[in-house]
Scaffold this active site. Structure first.
Site, PDB file in Angstrom:
ATOM      1  N   TYR A  55     -47.614  34.092 132.248  1.00 53.56           N
ATOM      2  CA  TYR A  55     -48.131  35.461 132.378  1.00 53.56           C
ATOM      3  C   TYR A  55     -49.482  35.667 131.705  1.00 53.56           C
ATOM      4  CZ  TYR A  55     -48.021  40.607 131.989  1.00 53.56           C
ATOM      5  OH  TYR A  55     -48.323  41.956 132.044  1.00 53.56           O
ATOM      6  N   THR A  89     -47.867  32.084 139.581  1.00 49.14           N
ATOM      7  CA  THR A  89     -46.925  33.013 138.954  1.00 49.14           C
ATOM      8  C   THR A  89     -47.424  34.452 138.998  1.00 49.14           C
ATOM      9  OG1 THR A  89     -47.879  32.743 136.737  1.00 49.14           O
ATOM     10  CG2 THR A  89     -46.136  31.195 137.386  1.00 49.14           C
ATOM     11  N   GLU A  90     -48.653  34.663 139.517  1.00 47.64           N
ATOM     12  CA  GLU A  90     -49.259  35.988 139.569  1.00 47.64           C
ATOM     13  C   GLU A  90     -50.000  36.139 140.896  1.00 47.64           C
ATOM     14  OE1 GLU A  90     -50.207  36.562 134.799  1.00 47.64           O
ATOM     15  OE2 GLU A  90     -51.829  35.918 136.136  1.00 47.64           O
ATOM     16  N   TRP A  91     -49.460  36.875 141.814  1.00 46.23           N
ATOM     17  CA  TRP A  91     -50.071  36.972 143.143  1.00 46.23           C
ATOM     18  C   TRP A  91     -51.485  37.550 143.093  1.00 46.23           C
ATOM     19  CZ3 TRP A  91     -51.568  41.845 144.322  1.00 46.23           C
ATOM     20  CH2 TRP A  91     -50.872  42.916 143.763  1.00 46.23           C
TER      21      TRP A  91
END
Length: 217
Positions: A112, A188-190
């Site tokens: 993140y 993990t982060e579009w």
């Protein structure tokens, strides 16, 4: 690079940086990309990118369907602020998982927030983006920008299967436009895309990164 490689992977830190010296430029001055104020800071640092990244975003916008635009959320992040964000999230994970060893906390945190020593945002190489209509309405991408894996139950992952077909279609539109101009996604982060940093170098098998961490003049 088909598997999900996290920012904490030693292969990323091992990639050399040969900084091209390109300037950090203010996206707001260019004027063609919609800017969202939610991550604005008093210095305006959030609105800066390397010139080459901004050039690619302007090209990417031309690949979007009629009536759809990029919405810029955040670009550059000063190294000290990046470290603060990383340590805060790592601290939350340690409290929630007291049995985790430090290496596991670091790995989980990097899903993140990038470890500060290699973070693409501190190089001006990364940008958080979503899509909006011509009148400024945000499209439903399945989660809000900056949703973490815990709160979203993994729906923040670009290829998550727990978002509906409409959100998947919008994510594909965003991905197609940005990959067409050479940016790479952090899976993990579009919303997180980058060019020229170490993660980009690993994904594209480049010999080195062309943007390294720097302070905003």
């Amino acid at each position: 690079m088909h598997e999900i490689v996290l920012m904490s992977d030693p292969r990323i830190a091992a990639i050399p940086v040969v900084d091209c010296g390109e300037a950090l430029v203010d996206v707001r001055i260019e004027g063609s990309i919609a800017i969202d104020p939610r991550r604005a800071d008093h210095s305006g640092a959030f609105a800066h990118l390397r010139d080459g990244v901004l050039t690619r975003l302007l090209k990417a916008q031309r690949f979007l369907p009629e009536g759809v635009r990029l919405l810029f959320i955040e670009g550059y992040r000063p190294p000290a602020l990046q470290r603060e964000y990383f340590e805060r999230y790592a601290g939350e994970l340690r409290l929630a998982n007291p049995d985790w060893p430090p290496a596991r906390v670091r790995e989980a945190a990097s899903r993140y927030v990038s470890p500060p020593e290699i973070a693409p945002p501190s190089a001006g190489a990364a940008v958080d983006l979503t899509l909006v209509t011509a009148d400024g309405r945000e499209l439903d991408m399945g989660t809000h920008v900056n949703a973490n894996p815990e709160e979203s139950h993994g729906a923040c992952y670009t290829d998550a299967d727990n978002v509906d077909s409409e959100a998947r279609a919008y994510r594909r539109i965003l991905s197609d436009a940005l990959t067409a101009v050479g940016l790479v996604n952090y899976p993990t982060e579009w919303w997180h895309w980058s060019f020229g940093d170490r993660y980009w170098a690993l994904a594209t098998e480049a010999d080195h990164a062309v943007y390294g961490p720097r302070e905003l003049p």
